[in-house]
Design an enzyme around this catalytic site. Sequence first.
Site, PDB file in Angstrom:
ATOM      1  N   LYS A 128      11.814  -0.330   1.998  1.00  0.00           N
ATOM      2  CA  LYS A 128      10.965   0.501   1.141  1.00  0.00           C
ATOM      3  C   LYS A 128      11.178   1.983   1.425  1.00  0.00           C
ATOM      4  O   LYS A 128      11.112   2.819   0.517  1.00  0.00           O
ATOM      5  CB  LYS A 128       9.508   0.107   1.335  1.00  0.00           C
ATOM      6  CG  LYS A 128       9.199  -1.301   0.814  1.00  0.00           C
ATOM      7  CD  LYS A 128       7.761  -1.718   1.059  1.00  0.00           C
ATOM      8  CE  LYS A 128       7.500  -3.114   0.501  1.00  0.00           C
ATOM      9  NZ  LYS A 128       6.113  -3.576   0.716  1.00  0.00           N
ATOM     10  N   SER A 181       1.379  -6.620  -1.613  1.00  0.00           N
ATOM     11  CA  SER A 181       1.499  -5.248  -1.096  1.00  0.00           C
ATOM     12  C   SER A 181       1.269  -4.171  -2.148  1.00  0.00           C
ATOM     13  O   SER A 181       1.313  -2.983  -1.820  1.00  0.00           O
ATOM     14  CB  SER A 181       2.885  -5.049  -0.466  1.00  0.00           C
ATOM     15  OG  SER A 181       3.899  -5.228  -1.434  1.00  0.00           O
TER      16      SER A 181
END
Length: 924
Positions: free
Chosen positions: A871, A828
Amino acid sequence: MMPKRFNTSGFDTTLRLPSYYGFLHLTQSLTLNSRVFYGARHVTPPAIRIGSNPVQSLLLFRAPTQLTGWNRSSRDLLGRRVSFSDRSDGVDLLSSSPILSTNPNLDDSLTVIALPLPHKPLIPGFYMPIHVKDPKVLAALQESTRQQSPYVGAFLLKDCASTDSSSRSETEDNVVEKFKVKGKPKKKRRKELLNRIHQVGTLAQISSIQGEQVILVGRRRLIIEEMVSEDPLTVRVDHLKDKPYDKDNAVIKASYVEVISTLREVLKTNSLWRDQDIGDFSYQHLADFGAGISGANKHKNQGVLTELDVHKRLELTLELVKKQVEINKIKETDDGSSLSAKIRVRIDTKRDKIPKHVIKVMEEEFTKLEMLEENYSDFDLTYNYLHWLTVLPWGNFSYENFDVLRAKKILDEDHYGLSDVKERILEFIAVGRLRGTSQGKIICLSGPPGVGKTSIGRSIARALDRKFFRFSVGGLSDVAEIKGHCQTYVGAMPGKMVQCLKSVGTANPLILFDEIDKLGRCHTGDPASALLEVMDPEQNAKFLDHFLNVTIDLSKVLFVCTANVIEMIPGPLLDRMEVIDLSGYVTDEKMHIARDYLVKKTCRDCGIKPEHVDLSDAALLSLIENYCREAGVRNLQKQIEKIYRKVALELVRQGAVSFDVTDTKDTKSLAKTDSEVKRMKVADIMKILESATGDSTESKTKQSGLVAKTFEKVMIDESNLADYVGKPVFQEEKIYEQTPVGVVMGLAWTSMGGSTLYIETTFVEEGLGKGGLHITGQLGDVMKESAQIAHTVARRIMFEKEPENLFFANSKLHLHVPEGATPKDGPSAGCTMITSFLSLAMKKLVRKDLAMTGEVTLTGRILPIGGVKEKTIAARRSQIKTIIFPEANRRDFEELAENMKEGLDVHFVDEYEKIFDLAFNYDH
């Protein structure tokens, strides 16, 4: 094999049991002056209390069968132990170290230490272990043993207030100390001492002394003539001889024969004495033997010991033995018939609910039980098997409550937040209401430690009104724990499924398999495979336990599992589960939990009142963000408890809490209730202290100051939090106010939740054709590949944007991810790496309030990632306002709570060109 006869040459033979009965070493015989005595050399385990058994002198003979599951061969081994006889013919046995002197020389008049016996007299021919706590008495006994005169007098205590005790163990351990008389003139003390014990006792030889335990062997009758000394009690005694009698007297012979006949009935019921030959006992020895093995009380036995007329002694023994026969018959009826009757009642009561195939097995085993004698080992096995079969809740179901509103209320009471998880559970309950049952579903609650997976399982059981059973399978490697042991194994037991049904008493409980991702595996089998049968709705209706060997129905059981990492669960097992993710608590949720639950609970547990301490919200927020970033609240609770423990110590030092004004010297005068203590003035308290302890004026002044001192409320905020919990565990993640060229902030998922992650790039050297890439930061293979892809994509974009820029072709670059001690992996960070390369190539800063995440392909497409919630939390914690997510994660972000999305500028992209504009064209 018949019992061996013993000669009278002074030999003794020690019979040693197998090692697992090693606590008991029995001496078969002790011969002296044409008599045979029972003796023992052993260390009594703590579980065996000497002197409390009705047949205390035989306690260690009976102990093996009472404490262990002996078989018949073991009993036969111990059964061939001694022939209680005065005959000298027979076979010589191998000699071991003799316990008794081979040539004793005892005078008719002796001076011996007198030992009081609290529960039963010592019959000649038997042994008795006693505990001696008095060090003087113990030292005197050891000294007499060293001087080759190991003899004492054993006398039964009379019933009196000074020796009776509510605690039997206390009487045993302190009987010598309690026997002493203090505070009276010498003459009266001696008279009272002698009045406390029976004058007729037994001359006992000290067989062994081990610690505080002294083993005595009864020798002959004696009577106290006078007291010699008090401490330890020493008396002068004379031997008592039996009155002459005619062996050929018909009346005595008849009594002798009747005692033998009745005594044999007693021996038949005792497996240890079943083979004992009593036909050659003398008249007086037979009377003593019968009294010794009977369960008569101490007064009856003392009567036999005192009686010197052999015929009368036989009559007394006959009375005792007849009573023992009656007791044994009643006991046999109670132990055998009553046990069978209990099983029969259980079977008949549940017959309509028990399946036919189980009823058939029960009847077969019950018939077998009725044919077995109670003393056989098979009796216990059969009874145990039927006991397990009959105690199971056949056809007994608890009513299932599918009230969704009630379930929501219970879930909200037990857990704050987790709205998505609660919604999923309510959906499950709603489906159960429409179907009429919740069976057939297996829920797996997955999430990091401390988020409440186990407690949610308990709440589900409470909401459904089902019984709850928790089975921790972490580290489980034995299939038998689940499916039971075969009956052929020693100590076999059913598996946990059967034990669960017995424990909860219903056939439809909620069973929680805790930590199912940590199942073990070894040579005994694979528990994960065994759980397939348990949790598979197609198989568990006929679950077979190895111990019961009959099928039982588990289809009505609701199974809930918990796991930290579902990837560790075997595929076939995971395929049968419906996974519900518990991602953890956000900062706002942790604040509510800490303020409304944890702080209040910790206050109560530590005994601190709310007015004693003020823990500010700023301190709690700092505690959450700098000390407890993990997804759960378990560590947060530990830190709060740590704070309040220090506060408690501080309050006690201030004298802010009430203290217990008591003293063990005079508890009656100081006994006060809490309300009375609160109403008392300082002067009153000081008077009580003065009368109880006699403290000086200076001490009284100090204590008065302690009670009257006012305390200061403990204030805890962000400034002094470190004084209670130490320095912060986590430092501020935001290193730069404005990231320099080549540095970009990314977003990462960790087991602690989410975090920000900087990608740093710089060039090592420049030169024609020296382009290359060096990577550091303990990156995994996937992340290294992602860096290579990002480098290639960045070169392509740079060629498209600025064809004349040959930075990548002529520069050797170094990419680093800080916190090198922490392993990192995952795809990611691809878009973040591209942005870092381009920033360095164009020598242009990236927007300072920007963080991004997303996997990139070689063509520049942005792929979805995981951990959107974590996140997002990490970005908010670092005061980031602009976030870039992949377009495919739009729905994940929209499902977040509004308070998490508030104030964020989130952009969703599907190709890198859009990221380039957001990162570098911020001026426009």
